[in-house]
Design an enzyme around this catalytic site. Structure first.
Site, PDB file in Angstrom:
ATOM      1  N   VAL A 102      13.034 -50.415  35.949  1.00 13.54           N
ATOM      2  CA  VAL A 102      12.487 -51.615  36.572  1.00 13.54           C
ATOM      3  C   VAL A 102      12.602 -52.813  35.629  1.00 13.54           C
ATOM      4  CG1 VAL A 102      10.122 -51.017  35.886  1.00 13.54           C
ATOM      5  CG2 VAL A 102      10.482 -52.563  37.822  1.00 13.54           C
ATOM      6  N   CYS A 103      12.923 -53.957  36.212  1.00 12.55           N
ATOM      7  CA  CYS A 103      12.914 -55.233  35.512  1.00 12.55           C
ATOM      8  C   CYS A 103      13.971 -55.283  34.408  1.00 12.55           C
ATOM      9  CB  CYS A 103      11.511 -55.500  34.979  1.00 12.55           C
ATOM     10  SG  CYS A 103      11.161 -57.201  34.570  1.00 12.55           S
ATOM     11  N   HIS A 104      13.547 -55.411  33.135  1.00 14.99           N
ATOM     12  CA  HIS A 104      14.471 -55.476  32.002  1.00 14.99           C
ATOM     13  C   HIS A 104      14.996 -54.107  31.584  1.00 14.99           C
ATOM     14  CE1 HIS A 104      12.697 -59.484  31.686  1.00 14.99           C
ATOM     15  NE2 HIS A 104      13.713 -59.814  30.906  1.00 14.99           N
ATOM     16  N   SER A 151      14.523 -51.736  40.328  1.00 17.58           N
ATOM     17  CA  SER A 151      13.707 -52.772  40.963  1.00 17.58           C
ATOM     18  C   SER A 151      13.653 -53.990  40.058  1.00 17.58           C
ATOM     19  CB  SER A 151      12.290 -52.257  41.250  1.00 17.58           C
ATOM     20  OG  SER A 151      12.280 -51.428  42.389  1.00 17.58           O
ATOM     21  N   HIS A 193       5.733 -63.233  35.911  1.00 19.43           N
ATOM     22  CA  HIS A 193       6.114 -62.157  34.986  1.00 19.43           C
ATOM     23  C   HIS A 193       5.596 -62.429  33.603  1.00 19.43           C
ATOM     24  CE1 HIS A 193       8.818 -59.291  33.030  1.00 19.43           C
ATOM     25  NE2 HIS A 193       8.716 -58.681  34.182  1.00 19.43           N
TER      26      HIS A 193
END
Length: 193
Positions: A102-104, A151, A193
């Site tokens: 997810v994300c980074h 995601s 974020h």
């Protein structure tokens, strides 16, 4: 009951660890926190979560787990500099076990050389890194391309957790042959974020 590895280092995105971790445990599975050193205390980047690495990556092998979760934040950037951690991730890929990033966390997919030819999503700032690694990038809350689940941000965690638990219980998703059309992001509020 499945055994699911969570690879984490300092400055992880608090909710991107906590929400999947709790979902895995609530579903009756075992969640194991793996870091660079066993017993090391790890703090989330927002300071809401303080956890301890239960195992060192040097002391585990992918074949002892059913799936892998990689929370975002700055943690994946720290982890991708460790050859043992990169190899651990690559071993999940080679064994065709679910890898949820997810994300980074897409940074780790790039470093492990497993993004090439896959359709993925991520936090927008690492889109170019993924494209340069040969991935197809789309703006969606969750993308499942075979055993790779991705995601974008904390707002996507319900869909992310649902995809992870579905693959753990029912098997991996089919490979995507053609890229998904991007979702329109202009009518969505910006992610905090």
């Amino acid at each position: 009951m499945a055994r699911i590895a969570f690879i984490v280092d300092s400055d992880f995105e608090d909710s991107e660890f906590r929400v999947p971790y709790d979902a895995v445990k609530k579903a009756g599975h075992e969640a194991v926190i793996i870091g660079l050193e066993a017993g090391r205390q790890l703090k989330g980047k927002k300071g809401k979560e303080v956890i301890k690495a239960e195992k060192s990556v040097k002391d585990v092998i992918a074949k002892d787990f059913d799936a892998l979760v990689i929370p975002g934040g700055y943690s994946p950037d720290h982890l991708r500099t460790d050859i043992g951690m990169v190899g651990f991730v690559r071993d999940f890929f080679r064994a065709d076990k679910p890898i949820a990033a997810v994300c980074h966390a897409g940074w780790m997919l790039v470093e492990a050389d497993i993004a090439d030819g896959r359709t993925v999503t991520s936090w927008p700032s690492i889109k170019t890194d993924l494209l340069n690694a040969g991935a197809r990038w789309v703006d969606r809350e969750v993308v499942e391309d075979g055993n790779i689940i991705t995601s974008r941000n904390p707002g996507d965690l319900p869909a992310f957790c649902e995809a992870l638990l579905r693959q753990v219980s029912r098997g991996i998703a089919p490979r995507l042959e053609a890229p998904l059309a991007p979702e329109a992001a202009s009518d969505q509020p910006p992610a905090v974020h």
